[in-house]
Design a protein around this motif. Structure first.
Motif, PDB file in Angstrom:
ATOM      1  N   ALA A 146       0.879  -1.242   0.091  1.00  0.00           N
ATOM      2  CA  ALA A 146      -0.184  -0.206  -0.036  1.00  0.00           C
ATOM      3  C   ALA A 146       0.913   1.325  -0.113  1.00  0.00           C
ATOM      4  CB  ALA A 146      -1.073  -0.024   1.026  1.00  0.00           C
ATOM      5  N   VAL A 147       0.375   2.324  -0.725  1.00  0.00           N
ATOM      6  CA  VAL A 147       0.878   3.515  -0.618  1.00  0.00           C
ATOM      7  C   VAL A 147       0.142   4.382   0.179  1.00  0.00           C
ATOM      8  CG1 VAL A 147       1.605   5.570  -2.306  1.00  0.00           C
ATOM      9  CG2 VAL A 147       1.925   3.136  -2.931  1.00  0.00           C
ATOM     10  N   VAL A 148       0.954   5.191   1.040  1.00  0.00           N
ATOM     11  CA  VAL A 148       0.146   6.329   2.014  1.00  0.00           C
ATOM     12  C   VAL A 148       0.573   7.566   1.701  1.00  0.00           C
ATOM     13  CG1 VAL A 148      -0.325   7.098   4.317  1.00  0.00           C
ATOM     14  CG2 VAL A 148      -0.189   4.577   3.803  1.00  0.00           C
ATOM     15  N   ARG A 149      -0.216   8.712   1.039  1.00  0.00           N
ATOM     16  CA  ARG A 149       0.100   9.975   0.843  1.00  0.00           C
ATOM     17  C   ARG A 149      -0.479  10.632   1.444  1.00  0.00           C
ATOM     18  NH1 ARG A 149      -1.094  10.563  -5.530  1.00  0.00           N
ATOM     19  NH2 ARG A 149      -0.460  12.741  -4.796  1.00  0.00           N
ATOM     20  N   THR A 150       0.070  11.623   2.300  1.00  0.00           N
ATOM     21  CA  THR A 150      -0.298  12.542   3.122  1.00  0.00           C
ATOM     22  C   THR A 150      -0.263  14.163   2.476  1.00  0.00           C
ATOM     23  OG1 THR A 150       1.537  12.923   4.429  1.00  0.00           O
ATOM     24  CG2 THR A 150      -0.084  11.277   5.246  1.00  0.00           C
ATOM     25  N   GLY A 151      -1.149  14.962   3.233  1.00  0.00           N
ATOM     26  CA  GLY A 151      -1.054  16.267   2.788  1.00  0.00           C
ATOM     27  C   GLY A 151      -1.765  16.512   1.332  1.00  0.00           C
ATOM     28  N   VAL A 152      -2.561  15.357   1.147  1.00  0.00           N
ATOM     29  CA  VAL A 152      -3.195  15.437  -0.285  1.00  0.00           C
ATOM     30  C   VAL A 152      -4.763  15.610   0.099  1.00  0.00           C
ATOM     31  CG1 VAL A 152      -3.605  14.130  -2.335  1.00  0.00           C
ATOM     32  CG2 VAL A 152      -1.527  14.023  -1.184  1.00  0.00           C
ATOM     33  N   GLU A 153      -5.576  16.424  -0.565  1.00  0.00           N
ATOM     34  CA  GLU A 153      -6.712  16.802  -0.259  1.00  0.00           C
ATOM     35  C   GLU A 153      -7.639  16.470  -1.512  1.00  0.00           C
ATOM     36  OE1 GLU A 153      -9.859  20.343   1.141  1.00  0.00           O
ATOM     37  OE2 GLU A 153      -7.741  20.823   1.017  1.00  0.00           O
ATOM     38  N   VAL A 154      -8.682  15.623  -1.533  1.00  0.00           N
ATOM     39  CA  VAL A 154      -9.508  15.335  -2.349  1.00  0.00           C
ATOM     40  C   VAL A 154     -10.542  16.462  -2.643  1.00  0.00           C
ATOM     41  CG1 VAL A 154     -11.497  13.689  -2.892  1.00  0.00           C
ATOM     42  CG2 VAL A 154      -9.519  12.939  -1.732  1.00  0.00           C
ATOM     43  N   THR A 155     -10.573  16.928  -3.924  1.00  0.00           N
ATOM     44  CA  THR A 155     -11.141  18.108  -4.471  1.00  0.00           C
ATOM     45  C   THR A 155     -12.345  17.679  -5.218  1.00  0.00           C
ATOM     46  OG1 THR A 155      -9.630  18.093  -6.347  1.00  0.00           O
ATOM     47  CG2 THR A 155      -9.297  19.436  -4.428  1.00  0.00           C
ATOM     48  N   GLY A 156     -12.532  16.349  -6.080  1.00  0.00           N
ATOM     49  CA  GLY A 156     -13.697  15.986  -6.568  1.00  0.00           C
ATOM     50  C   GLY A 156     -13.447  14.582  -7.207  1.00  0.00           C
ATOM     51  N   PRO A 157     -14.606  14.213  -8.012  1.00  0.00           N
ATOM     52  CA  PRO A 157     -14.434  12.811  -8.792  1.00  0.00           C
ATOM     53  C   PRO A 157     -13.891  12.827 -10.080  1.00  0.00           C
ATOM     54  CG  PRO A 157     -16.646  13.794  -9.073  1.00  0.00           C
ATOM     55  CD  PRO A 157     -15.676  14.963  -8.375  1.00  0.00           C
ATOM     56  N   LEU A 158     -13.243  11.551 -10.385  1.00  0.00           N
ATOM     57  CA  LEU A 158     -12.956  11.322 -11.646  1.00  0.00           C
ATOM     58  C   LEU A 158     -14.162  10.341 -12.130  1.00  0.00           C
ATOM     59  CD1 LEU A 158      -9.114  10.561 -11.723  1.00  0.00           C
ATOM     60  CD2 LEU A 158     -10.174  12.611 -12.878  1.00  0.00           C
ATOM     61  N   LEU A 159     -14.922  10.581 -13.241  1.00  0.00           N
ATOM     62  CA  LEU A 159     -16.137   9.770 -13.571  1.00  0.00           C
ATOM     63  C   LEU A 159     -15.540   9.209 -14.903  1.00  0.00           C
ATOM     64  CD1 LEU A 159     -18.856  12.361 -12.855  1.00  0.00           C
ATOM     65  CD2 LEU A 159     -18.330  10.310 -11.415  1.00  0.00           C
ATOM     66  N   GLY A 160     -16.064   7.992 -15.098  1.00  0.00           N
ATOM     67  CA  GLY A 160     -16.007   7.378 -16.272  1.00  0.00           C
ATOM     68  C   GLY A 160     -16.889   7.604 -17.401  1.00  0.00           C
ATOM     69  N   ALA A 161     -17.060   7.065 -18.499  1.00  0.00           N
ATOM     70  CA  ALA A 161     -17.901   7.419 -19.564  1.00  0.00           C
ATOM     71  C   ALA A 161     -19.185   6.866 -19.219  1.00  0.00           C
ATOM     72  CB  ALA A 161     -17.452   6.849 -21.133  1.00  0.00           C
ATOM     73  N   ASP A 162     -19.346   5.795 -18.416  1.00  0.00           N
ATOM     74  CA  ASP A 162     -20.666   5.339 -17.870  1.00  0.00           C
ATOM     75  C   ASP A 162     -21.140   5.947 -16.745  1.00  0.00           C
ATOM     76  OD1 ASP A 162     -18.745   4.301 -16.301  1.00  0.00           O
ATOM     77  OD2 ASP A 162     -19.206   2.380 -16.640  1.00  0.00           O
TER      78      ASP A 162
END
Length: 419
Positions: free
Chosen positions: A170-186
């Motif tokens: 597993a990779v742990v990344r700190t100081g990273v804020e989620v801002t929105g979604p990545l949506l597929g074509a479906d």
């Protein structure tokens, strides 16, 4: 290349999910807007309790997690070696005491139901209670001893789970804020956008404790998690005089209440460092971090009513945090019913440390198609008790949310992820 699962939240629930998934062979990325284990998990007592849970789904999850914690203590020590801090697993047992005949009768009925569900709940007389805790107040009439209750050091435990997950890839990344979604074509959720770039994933798991509602909104969904504030008092170190987790008979009612008003009960235990931790309080005030003298005074009075010697003890500090409260008092563990690709592991309120291992295993089983250790249906995001709360969508609603996650900074509660 997309990772299998991106987990939003590096508290103890996110850590447990990361470990379970990584050990099962999934590729995992854990994101947290702050430092790992800096939120709810860093502001609790590390309780592993069955004593405060009546028969039902939460108790089932607690019993499975209690079993898993016993094994995990050794597993993590073997994996990480003697140089990694101990998680301080301590099967100290719990003692619930009451000082009225009505309280004793109610506690007996409650314990009888727990015993039918497999909990070790041993009724004790006043003399037997004092044999367990010699400094109890003279007014204590009796109680129930719970030998299965235990404790871990929550920060060390969460860090150990993350370290184990890293060892499994597993990779742990700190100081990273989620801002929105990545949506597929479906329209399926295919990852997240962040302040440090996009992260593509086969599934997105929100394990952000009391901030999970804001994260969900940013991703275009909804979960009814709210912050419920709690405060803990910490005494100066002393020779150990309290040997169990001891609390009064009002504690269970406080954990199950739906009221937003201040509620306090006595919850008292020693630490290995010689301090005494005194709780507990519950109130719904958003992410307000201001201490109130009224709360501290109520907690102190209730603690002294159980252990009078504490009246002569100095309090050296106090801290507060925010528990992830759910209206029906059950965590959400499973897939979002409205947005394919989105999953939740949140809403454990003050029991996140205790329930983390079983939660991680349930998430791994659901995502990887293996047999779960317990029935996952009571914790589903589409259960009826939550669907009645779901807001009605409007035609003008847009897919990309307007959430305010990150605008309220705070230290946290007793569970999770400051994500």
């Amino acid at each position: 290349m997309a990772t299998d699962v991106v987990i939003v939240g590096a508290g103890i629930v996110g850590a447990a999910c990361a470990r379970s998934l990584a050990l099962a062979g999934a590729s995992v990325v854990v994101l947290d807007r702050g430092a790992a284990v800096a939120g709810t998990s860093a502001h609790g007592e590390g309780n592993l309790l069955v004593s405060d849970k009546g028969p039902g789904p939460e108790l089932v999850l607690a019993q499975e997690s209690l079993r898993r914690w016993t094994a995990l203590a050794q597993e993590l020590a073997d994996e990480l070696g003697p140089r990694f801090p101990s998680i301080e697993h301590d099967a100290k047992g719990g003692l619930v005491v009451v000082s009225s005949d009505d309280g004793l009768a109610g506690l007996r009925d409650f314990a009888a139901g727990q015993r039918e569900a497999g909990v070790e709940a041993v009724e004790v007389t006043a003399d037997q209670a004092r044999a367990l805790e010699s400094d109890l107040a003279p007014g204590v009439l009796g109680g129930v001893h719970y030998p299965q209750d235990a404790q871990v050091q929550p920060v060390a435990a969460a860090e150990a789970l993350l370290a184990s997950a890293r060892r499994a890839g597993a990779v742990v990344r700190t100081g990273v804020e989620v801002t929105g979604p990545l949506l597929g074509a479906d329209g399926r959720l295919a990852g997240v956008t962040t302040t440090r770039g996009d992260v593509a994933a086969g599934a997105v798991l929100v394990a952000a404790g009391p901030w999970s509602a804001d994260v969900a909104e940013r991703l275009g969904s909804w979960v009814p998690v709210r912050p419920r504030r709690g405060v803990v008092l910490v005494t100066t170190p002393m020779p150990q005089r309290i040997h169990h987790k001891v609390y009064d008979g009002d504690y269970f009612a406080a954990t199950q209440s739906a009221g937003a008003e201040l509620q306090t009960s006595a919850v008292i235990e020693s630490t290995r460092g010689g301090t005494v931790l005194i709780g507990s309080s519950r109130e719904q005030v958003g992410f307000d971090e201001r201490f109130r003298a009224e709360v501290l005074a109520q907690m102190a009075r209730r603690a002294v009513a159980v252990f009078p010697f504490l009246a002569e003890t100095n309090v050296m500090r106090s801290y507060l945090g925010f528990r992830p409260y759910m209206p029906d008092h059950l965590p959400v563990i499973g897939a979002d019913p409205a947005l394919p690709g989105l999953w939740f592991a949140t809403g454990h309120e003050g029991a996140g440390v205790g329930l983390a291992p079983a939660t991680g295993d349930l998430i791994a089983a659901a995502l990887l198609g293996t047999e779960p250790a317990v029935d996952p249906s009571p914790y589903a995001a589409d259960r009826p008790t939550l669907q009645t709360l779901r807001p009605t969508p409007h035609v003008s609603d847009v897919q990309v949310p307007r959430g305010t996650w990150g605008s309220d900074t705070s230290e946290s509660d007793p569970e999770g992820a400051r994500s």
